[in-house]
Enzyme design. Structure first.
Site, PDB file in Angstrom:
ATOM      1  N   CYS A  26       0.820  -1.212   0.000  1.00  0.00           N
ATOM      2  CA  CYS A  26       0.000   0.000   0.000  1.00  0.00           C
ATOM      3  C   CYS A  26       0.858   1.267   0.000  1.00  0.00           C
ATOM      4  O   CYS A  26       1.955   1.291   0.541  1.00  0.00           O
ATOM      5  CB  CYS A  26      -0.887   0.047   1.231  1.00  0.00           C
ATOM      6  SG  CYS A  26      -1.879  -1.419   1.448  1.00  0.00           S
ATOM      7  N   ARG A  37       5.119  -0.077  -6.111  1.00  0.00           N
ATOM      8  CA  ARG A  37       5.115  -0.839  -4.855  1.00  0.00           C
ATOM      9  C   ARG A  37       4.174  -2.035  -4.925  1.00  0.00           C
ATOM     10  O   ARG A  37       4.256  -2.927  -4.088  1.00  0.00           O
ATOM     11  CB  ARG A  37       4.667   0.070  -3.697  1.00  0.00           C
ATOM     12  CG  ARG A  37       5.607   1.213  -3.440  1.00  0.00           C
ATOM     13  CD  ARG A  37       4.920   2.280  -2.619  1.00  0.00           C
ATOM     14  NE  ARG A  37       4.703   1.856  -1.247  1.00  0.00           N
ATOM     15  CZ  ARG A  37       5.520   2.127  -0.239  1.00  0.00           C
ATOM     16  NH1 ARG A  37       6.602   2.822  -0.459  1.00  0.00           N
ATOM     17  NH2 ARG A  37       5.236   1.729   0.981  1.00  0.00           N
ATOM     18  N   TRP A  80      -2.908  -2.821  -1.443  1.00  0.00           N
ATOM     19  CA  TRP A  80      -2.495  -4.203  -1.704  1.00  0.00           C
ATOM     20  C   TRP A  80      -3.255  -5.025  -0.670  1.00  0.00           C
ATOM     21  O   TRP A  80      -2.987  -4.941   0.520  1.00  0.00           O
ATOM     22  CB  TRP A  80      -0.988  -4.336  -1.525  1.00  0.00           C
ATOM     23  CG  TRP A  80      -0.418  -5.636  -1.946  1.00  0.00           C
ATOM     24  CD1 TRP A  80      -0.063  -6.004  -3.205  1.00  0.00           C
ATOM     25  CD2 TRP A  80      -0.083  -6.748  -1.105  1.00  0.00           C
ATOM     26  NE1 TRP A  80       0.458  -7.278  -3.201  1.00  0.00           N
ATOM     27  CE2 TRP A  80       0.456  -7.757  -1.922  1.00  0.00           C
ATOM     28  CE3 TRP A  80      -0.193  -6.992   0.268  1.00  0.00           C
ATOM     29  CZ2 TRP A  80       0.880  -8.981  -1.432  1.00  0.00           C
ATOM     30  CZ3 TRP A  80       0.233  -8.216   0.764  1.00  0.00           C
ATOM     31  CH2 TRP A  80       0.756  -9.186  -0.087  1.00  0.00           C
ATOM     32  N   ASN A 128      -2.027   2.184   5.672  1.00  0.00           N
ATOM     33  CA  ASN A 128      -1.151   1.073   5.277  1.00  0.00           C
ATOM     34  C   ASN A 128      -0.869   0.264   6.521  1.00  0.00           C
ATOM     35  O   ASN A 128      -0.673   0.840   7.587  1.00  0.00           O
ATOM     36  CB  ASN A 128       0.235   1.565   4.838  1.00  0.00           C
ATOM     37  CG  ASN A 128       0.189   2.322   3.557  1.00  0.00           C
ATOM     38  OD1 ASN A 128      -0.837   2.385   2.924  1.00  0.00           O
ATOM     39  ND2 ASN A 128       1.319   2.898   3.213  1.00  0.00           N
ATOM     40  N   GLY A 129      -0.747  -1.051   6.371  1.00  0.00           N
ATOM     41  CA  GLY A 129      -0.376  -1.878   7.511  1.00  0.00           C
ATOM     42  C   GLY A 129      -1.502  -2.814   7.899  1.00  0.00           C
ATOM     43  O   GLY A 129      -2.480  -2.971   7.159  1.00  0.00           O
ATOM     44  N   GLU A 186      17.902 -17.777  -7.126  1.00  0.00           N
ATOM     45  CA  GLU A 186      17.525 -16.415  -7.532  1.00  0.00           C
ATOM     46  C   GLU A 186      16.967 -16.422  -8.961  1.00  0.00           C
ATOM     47  O   GLU A 186      15.983 -15.746  -9.258  1.00  0.00           O
ATOM     48  CB  GLU A 186      18.736 -15.477  -7.399  1.00  0.00           C
ATOM     49  CG  GLU A 186      18.540 -14.071  -7.932  1.00  0.00           C
ATOM     50  CD  GLU A 186      17.374 -13.309  -7.309  1.00  0.00           C
ATOM     51  OE1 GLU A 186      16.794 -13.768  -6.315  1.00  0.00           O
ATOM     52  OE2 GLU A 186      17.024 -12.248  -7.860  1.00  0.00           O
ATOM     53  N   LYS A 195      13.239 -15.150 -10.043  1.00  0.00           N
ATOM     54  CA  LYS A 195      13.019 -14.116 -11.066  1.00  0.00           C
ATOM     55  C   LYS A 195      12.008 -14.611 -12.092  1.00  0.00           C
ATOM     56  O   LYS A 195      11.080 -13.914 -12.457  1.00  0.00           O
ATOM     57  CB  LYS A 195      14.361 -13.822 -11.736  1.00  0.00           C
ATOM     58  CG  LYS A 195      14.732 -12.459 -12.029  1.00  0.00           C
ATOM     59  CD  LYS A 195      15.010 -11.490 -10.912  1.00  0.00           C
ATOM     60  CE  LYS A 195      14.194 -11.550  -9.683  1.00  0.00           C
ATOM     61  NZ  LYS A 195      14.666 -10.931  -8.512  1.00  0.00           N
ATOM     62  N   GLU A 255       8.349 -14.985 -10.570  1.00  0.00           N
ATOM     63  CA  GLU A 255       7.616 -13.786 -10.150  1.00  0.00           C
ATOM     64  C   GLU A 255       7.135 -12.931 -11.317  1.00  0.00           C
ATOM     65  O   GLU A 255       6.109 -12.278 -11.213  1.00  0.00           O
ATOM     66  CB  GLU A 255       8.394 -12.954  -9.122  1.00  0.00           C
ATOM     67  CG  GLU A 255       9.598 -12.230  -9.620  1.00  0.00           C
ATOM     68  CD  GLU A 255      10.302 -11.438  -8.531  1.00  0.00           C
ATOM     69  OE1 GLU A 255       9.636 -10.863  -7.672  1.00  0.00           O
ATOM     70  OE2 GLU A 255      11.537 -11.394  -8.562  1.00  0.00           O
ATOM     71  N   HIS A 262      17.179 -36.768  -5.782  1.00  0.00           N
ATOM     72  CA  HIS A 262      16.602 -37.282  -4.537  1.00  0.00           C
ATOM     73  C   HIS A 262      15.096 -37.042  -4.473  1.00  0.00           C
ATOM     74  O   HIS A 262      14.526 -36.987  -3.385  1.00  0.00           O
ATOM     75  CB  HIS A 262      17.306 -36.651  -3.330  1.00  0.00           C
ATOM     76  CG  HIS A 262      18.749 -37.042  -3.245  1.00  0.00           C
ATOM     77  ND1 HIS A 262      19.159 -38.311  -2.898  1.00  0.00           N
ATOM     78  CD2 HIS A 262      19.884 -36.349  -3.509  1.00  0.00           C
ATOM     79  CE1 HIS A 262      20.479 -38.371  -2.928  1.00  0.00           C
ATOM     80  NE2 HIS A 262      20.942 -37.194  -3.303  1.00  0.00           N
ATOM     81  N   LYS A 312       6.426  -4.226  -4.135  1.00  0.00           N
ATOM     82  CA  LYS A 312       7.856  -3.937  -4.101  1.00  0.00           C
ATOM     83  C   LYS A 312       8.358  -3.884  -2.670  1.00  0.00           C
ATOM     84  O   LYS A 312       9.398  -4.406  -2.343  1.00  0.00           O
ATOM     85  CB  LYS A 312       8.116  -2.597  -4.798  1.00  0.00           C
ATOM     86  CG  LYS A 312       9.583  -2.186  -4.847  1.00  0.00           C
ATOM     87  CD  LYS A 312      10.362  -3.107  -5.730  1.00  0.00           C
ATOM     88  CE  LYS A 312      11.825  -2.781  -5.806  1.00  0.00           C
ATOM     89  NZ  LYS A 312      12.596  -3.908  -6.372  1.00  0.00           N
TER      90      LYS A 312
HETATM   91  O1  M6R Z   1      13.259  -4.740   0.198  1.00  0.00           O
HETATM   92  P1  M6R Z   1      13.747  -6.122   0.525  1.00  0.00           P
HETATM   93  O2  M6R Z   1      15.045  -6.441  -0.116  1.00  0.00           O
HETATM   94  O3  M6R Z   1      13.783  -6.386   1.998  1.00  0.00           O
HETATM   95  O4  M6R Z   1      12.652  -7.077  -0.096  1.00  0.00           O
HETATM   96  C1  M6R Z   1      12.703  -8.454   0.105  1.00  0.00           C
HETATM   97  C2  M6R Z   1      11.865  -9.189  -0.904  1.00  0.00           C
HETATM   98  O5  M6R Z   1      10.516  -8.815  -0.781  1.00  0.00           O
HETATM   99  C3  M6R Z   1      12.316  -8.903  -2.341  1.00  0.00           C
HETATM  100  O6  M6R Z   1      13.660  -9.219  -2.510  1.00  0.00           O
HETATM  101  C4  M6R Z   1      11.484  -9.740  -3.343  1.00  0.00           C
HETATM  102  O7  M6R Z   1      11.763 -11.071  -3.188  1.00  0.00           O
HETATM  103  C5  M6R Z   1      11.793  -9.252  -4.762  1.00  0.00           C
HETATM  104  N1  M6R Z   1      10.619  -8.722  -5.361  1.00  0.00           N
HETATM  105  C6  M6R Z   1      12.264 -10.330  -5.658  1.00  0.00           C
HETATM  106  O8  M6R Z   1      12.555  -9.832  -6.920  1.00  0.00           O
END
Ligand code: M6R
Length: 600
Positions: free
Chosen positions: A2, A27, A73, A99-100, A477, A481, A484, A500, A595
């Protein structure tokens, strides 16, 4: 997650709020709304979907110079117009964005609001109804606001309008980020300075549980119990062009292209006047004093932490544990005698990581935050900060921040190792220059990577990423990527682990991306590739110069073996990007994601 904006000044509030919300789109959100006040009262516009949808529903004839806005959100209640913010009290007097998460909203509802018919499924509505209730009982708005805040358990950033008050936005925060921006004849509210850079670069940081009255001409800050607080604004060191896409179709592409420059900038920022790599003396001492480092992070930052563990163990000989923040806080392992906690977080606002930091500080342990955002919550609340210097990262999928995190971890571990007289002897600064050039070569090969995405992922339902040692850290990683932004189910595995159990999922044509940049395990990973190919997998081997063999699909430029994650991650980012484009996905704003994840 949010986002909040607010404006109190002389211009048309609607346009400033809408523009501000557009800057917060990155965000992540699923509905949005604004509320503006004029002599006729408060008018609310809200819509499910994008800001563009909201724009379409705003009545341009309503003019007002004070208002609040929100991108939501969804947490409590599905994403729809009813649950979108702003929310109003039943009488219509008070209007609120939040927010929250209010953890005790149900209890508060039962205790205070039994007779009130709620209009939404949100926790937020309870807050605005409480303010209204206490105002009806005779309290002034600020007293009603304070009383409400004193009852809330959980996280919040709030901006409230009172229909009967033409010159105040009532503001407060706890755990969730919120800033007040100041200008001549106007003041603003924003979750993120970027949202209001359009009107000011002067911002006041707010602390948890302060009560802030944002008027046109001044800002009054007090503690929850009413003591006045004086705080000077700071200048947001953001360049408006940093947050524009320029000629790029997507922020993610721009940010991947920026990666060579980010590595060079980090080298520059962490070099002393003699040109040697360095970190702040106090931070160096804190690391050297630790008998064990606990790295705490989430998502991509956690993956950077996996690489960081190897750096601190190999270059400084300090044992390291890497933990997912949402797990660590509620299931703390036995700690060593002299731990140092390192929080890795691009945004510096991740609630899961912050809750661990709060506990760590209660236990009086030292904490260092590695973040991209100076002044962010995790930076302020830790003892020490190392900055990433990557520039704003807008795309939800983290790319340049990961590279920056790994580079900063390498420098911190290297400098510590040198100071302790331990670790490997090599010239990291020189090697990072080679890394920057290597990344450049890869981002310049976009056509080839687009073709790889087409060949391997066009019709894929799932995909696997395998590697050993540091290549394993990059595999997880790479998988994150891909899933997501393209929504292809993807998993990263240690190459030897697939057999395994997971190898059962390999069938004719299953894409398997295998990294082979680590000499001591290069043959083993090639063996694992043979195992999956024998079961029909469509294997894409990404090796490094010097370790390459005929048939490898991509060969990355040769870099120091410890630094391969900085380079090998880049083709995986670009392949994911093109796979997402082929599927017409919203690359910068993937579904369901935010974000800055400011709720636990
Ligand atoms: O702001 P942060 O690095 O703490 O965020 C952590 C994760 O939410 C962030 O890395 C998320 O996994 C990314 N969107 C991945 O691309």
């Amino acid at each position: 997650m949010c986002g909040i904006v607010g404006y109190n000044g002389e211009l048309d509030a609607k346009e400033i709020l809408l523009k501000g919300l557009e800057k917060l789109e990155y965000r992540g959100y699923d509905s949005a709304g604004i509320a503006v006040r004029n002599e006729e009262g408060v008018t609310v516009f809200k819509e499910k979907g994008r800001i563009a949808d909201l724009r379409g529903s705003v009545d341009l004839n309503v003019s007002a110079d004070i208002g609040i806005g929100h991108t939501r959100w969804a947490t409590h209640g599905v994403p729809n117009k009813l649950n979108a913010h702003p929310h109003q009290s039943t009488s219509g007097r008070f209007t609120l964005v939040h927010n929250g998460v209010i953890e005790n909203y149900h209890l508060l509802q039962k205790a205070y609001l039994k007779g009130i018919q709620m209009q939404s499924d949100t926790d937020t509505e309870v807050i605005v109804q409480l303010v209204d209730l206490f105002a009806k009982e005779g309290l002034s708005t600020v007293e009603a606001f304070r009383k409400t805040l004193s009852l809330l358990h959980g996280s919040y950033a709030l901006a409230l309008l009172d229909q009967e008050d033409e010159d105040t936005i009532y503001v407060a925060k706890n755990k969730s980020p919120l800033l007040v921006g100041v200008g001549a004849g106007f003041n603003v509210v924003a979750s993120d300075a970027m949202a209001m850079l359009q009107v000011t670069d002067q911002f006041i940081e707010l602390r948890d549980k302060e009560v802030v009255l944002v008027h046109k001409d001044n800002v009054e800050i007090t503690t929850l119990d009413g003591r006045p607080v004086e705080r000077k604004p700071f200048k947001a060191e953001l360049d408006a062009s940093d947050i524009e896409k320029g000629t790029y179709p997507h922020y993610m592409l721009k940010e991947m292209d920026e990666q060579p420059g980010v590595v060079r900038k980090i080298v520059q920022e962490y070099s002393n006047s003699l040109g040697e790599l360095t970190i702040d003396d106090n931070i160096l001492e804190a690391i050297k004093e630790a008998d064990r480092i606990y790295i705490i992070a989430a998502g991509t930052s956690y993956h950077a932490g996996l690489v960081g563990k190897q750096y601190f163990e190999k270059l400084a000989r300090i044992p390291v544990e890497v933990h997912i923040s949402s797990e660590f806080g509620y299931n703390m392992p036995l700690l060593s005698e002299k731990p140092l906690f390192i929080f890795i977080t691009q945004s510096g606002e991740t609630a899961d990581s912050r809750q661990v930091l709060v506990k760590v500080k209660e236990l009086n342990y030292p904490a260092l935050t590695i973040t991209n955002v100076p002044g962010s919550t995790l930076s302020r609340e830790a003892d020490y900060t190392l900055l990433l210097h990557a520039g704003p990262e807008i795309a939800v999928a983290s790319t340049k921040a990961y590279v920056a995190q790994v580079a900063v971890l390498a420098i911190a571990a290297y400098v510590t190792g040198k100071s302790l007289g331990k670790g490997e002897d090599f010239d990291l600064k020189h090697e990072l220059g080679i890394v920057a050039n290597g990344i450049q070569t890869i981002v310049d090969s976009k056509n080839e990577l687009e073709q790889v995405a087409e060949d391997y992922l066009k019709i894929a339902r799932n995909a696997f990423f395998i590697g050993r040692n540091l290549d394993f850290c990059v595999s997880v990683e790479g998988a994150l990527k891909l899933k997501e932004i393209s929504y292809i189910q993807a998993e990263g595995f240690a190459g030897g682990e697939l057999k395994h159990g997971t190898i059962a999922l390999i069938e004719e044509g299953t894409p398997v991306f295998a990294l082979a940049t680590q000499e001591q395990v290069a043959l083993n990973i090639r063996g694992n590739v043979k195992e999956v190919v024998a079961r029909g997998a469509n294997a894409c081997i990404i090796s490094m110069e010097g370790l390459n063999e005929e048939g490898d699909r991509l060969v990355i430029p040769k870099v120091h073996p410890l630094l391969t994650p900085l380079v090998s991650v880049v083709p995986l980012q670009l392949i994911s990007y093109y796979a997402a484009l082929h599927r017409r996905c919203d690359v910068d704003k993937p579904r369901n994601l935010a974000k800055s994840v400011t709720v636990e």
